[in-house]
Design a protein around this motif. Structure first.
Motif, short mmCIF file in Angstrom:
data_model
loop_
_atom_site.label_atom_id
_atom_site.label_comp_id
_atom_site.label_asym_id
_atom_site.label_seq_id
_atom_site.Cartn_x
_atom_site.Cartn_y
_atom_site.Cartn_z
N PHE A 1 33.65 33.39 2.97
CA PHE A 1 32.67 32.31 2.78
C PHE A 1 32.60 31.40 4.00
O PHE A 1 31.53 31.20 4.57
CB PHE A 1 32.99 31.49 1.53
N TRP A 2 33.72 30.88 4.43
CA TRP A 2 33.73 29.87 5.49
C TRP A 2 33.32 30.42 6.84
O TRP A 2 32.77 29.69 7.66
CB TRP A 2 35.10 29.21 5.59
N HIS A 3 33.57 31.69 7.08
CA HIS A 3 33.21 32.28 8.37
C HIS A 3 31.97 33.16 8.22
O HIS A 3 31.60 33.87 9.15
CB HIS A 3 34.39 33.07 8.94
N HIS A 4 31.32 33.11 7.05
CA HIS A 4 30.05 33.74 6.75
C HIS A 4 30.03 35.22 7.13
O HIS A 4 29.32 35.64 8.04
CB HIS A 4 28.90 32.98 7.42
N GLY B 1 27.12 40.79 5.19
CA GLY B 1 27.20 41.95 4.32
C GLY B 1 28.21 41.84 3.19
O GLY B 1 28.33 42.76 2.38
N CYS B 2 28.94 40.76 3.13
CA CYS B 2 29.92 40.56 2.07
C CYS B 2 29.30 39.66 1.01
O CYS B 2 28.63 38.67 1.33
CB CYS B 2 31.19 39.91 2.65
N ARG B 3 29.56 39.98 -0.25
CA ARG B 3 28.94 39.19 -1.32
C ARG B 3 29.49 37.76 -1.36
O ARG B 3 28.83 36.85 -1.85
CB ARG B 3 29.13 39.87 -2.68
N VAL B 4 30.68 37.55 -0.83
CA VAL B 4 31.26 36.19 -0.82
C VAL B 4 30.67 35.36 0.32
O VAL B 4 30.59 34.15 0.24
CB VAL B 4 32.80 36.27 -0.68
N GLY B 5 30.21 36.02 1.37
CA GLY B 5 29.67 35.31 2.53
C GLY B 5 28.21 34.95 2.37
O GLY B 5 27.40 35.16 3.27
N TYR C 1 22.26 22.10 5.74
CA TYR C 1 23.64 21.76 6.10
C TYR C 1 24.48 23.02 6.27
O TYR C 1 25.21 23.18 7.25
CB TYR C 1 24.27 20.85 5.03
N TRP C 2 24.41 23.93 5.29
CA TRP C 2 25.25 25.12 5.32
C TRP C 2 24.87 26.08 6.45
O TRP C 2 25.74 26.70 7.05
CB TRP C 2 25.23 25.83 3.96
N LYS C 3 23.57 26.19 6.73
CA LYS C 3 23.14 27.04 7.85
C LYS C 3 23.75 26.54 9.15
O LYS C 3 24.26 27.32 9.96
CB LYS C 3 21.62 27.08 7.96
N GLN C 4 23.70 25.23 9.35
CA GLN C 4 24.28 24.63 10.56
C GLN C 4 25.80 24.81 10.57
O GLN C 4 26.39 25.15 11.60
CB GLN C 4 23.91 23.15 10.64
N LYS C 5 26.44 24.59 9.43
CA LYS C 5 27.89 24.72 9.32
C LYS C 5 28.33 26.15 9.65
O LYS C 5 29.25 26.36 10.44
CB LYS C 5 28.33 24.36 7.88
N PHE C 6 27.68 27.14 9.06
CA PHE C 6 28.04 28.53 9.31
C PHE C 6 27.75 28.93 10.75
O PHE C 6 28.53 29.67 11.37
CB PHE C 6 27.32 29.47 8.35
N ALA C 7 26.64 28.46 11.31
CA ALA C 7 26.31 28.78 12.71
C ALA C 7 27.37 28.21 13.65
O ALA C 7 27.81 28.90 14.59
CB ALA C 7 24.93 28.23 13.07
N THR C 8 27.81 26.99 13.38
CA THR C 8 28.85 26.36 14.20
C THR C 8 30.17 27.13 14.08
O THR C 8 30.84 27.38 15.08
CB THR C 8 29.06 24.89 13.78
N ASN C 9 30.53 27.52 12.85
CA ASN C 9 31.76 28.28 12.64
C ASN C 9 31.71 29.61 13.37
O ASN C 9 32.68 30.01 14.03
CB ASN C 9 32.01 28.52 11.14
N LYS C 10 30.60 30.33 13.26
CA LYS C 10 30.48 31.64 13.90
C LYS C 10 30.52 31.51 15.43
O LYS C 10 31.12 32.34 16.11
CB LYS C 10 29.20 32.33 13.45
#
Length: 143
Positions: free
Chosen positions: A67-70, A73-77, A86-95
């Motif tokens: 989830f946190w690292h998005h 292809g994984c159902r949890v991500g 917010y989440w799009k930005q958060k995941f983009a920053t994490n990746k």
């Protein structure tokens, strides 16, 4: 769907989420130790503070939560349905940070691998992968 928690309650809940010693990380460590491997944890002198480090072998692992690292292809991500901007930005920053850390440790001469949370569930496949990447446990590694 509206959030059933106040912003203060949500903040307190999110603050409880750990960055180290997560359940998937502990499972990988337990598996490696049971296979006879010895390793170091969270080396602060390496970019991204890798979760598991084998200094003599110059190999390291990042254990990422799907989830946190998005994880693609994984159902949890998946992307949450609320506050998607917010989440799009958060995941983009994490990746972005993950890619930079991986690139930095490779540039320093380390063999770096990512183990995803969903991969930990198949213990046999994970142990085969780890054994193939690390070679035989114990003893000094010849360079």
């Amino acid at each position: 769907m509206t959030d059933i928690m106040t912003p203060a309650q949500r903040s307190a809940r999110m603050a409880l989420i750990r960055g180290a010693n997560t359940k998937p990380e502990l499972q990988v460590r337990r598996l490696l130790h049971g296979m006879g491997y010895r390793f170091r944890l969270h080396r602060r002198d390496l970019p991204g503070r890798p979760d598991i480090v084998f200094p003599a072998r110059r190999k390291l692992f990042f254990v990422h939560g799907c989830f946190w690292h998005h994880h693609e292809g994984c159902r949890v991500g998946h992307l949450p349905k609320t506050r998607q901007d917010y989440w799009k930005q958060k995941f983009a920053t994490n990746k972005e940070r993950d890619a930079r850390n991986l690139s930095d440790v490779i540039t320093l001469g380390w063999d770096a691998q990512v183990i995803w949370e969903c991969e930990v569930k198949d213990v046999a496949a994970l142990s085969d992968r780890l054994r193939a990447l690390l070679g035989p446990p114990g003893g000094r590694v010849k360079k």
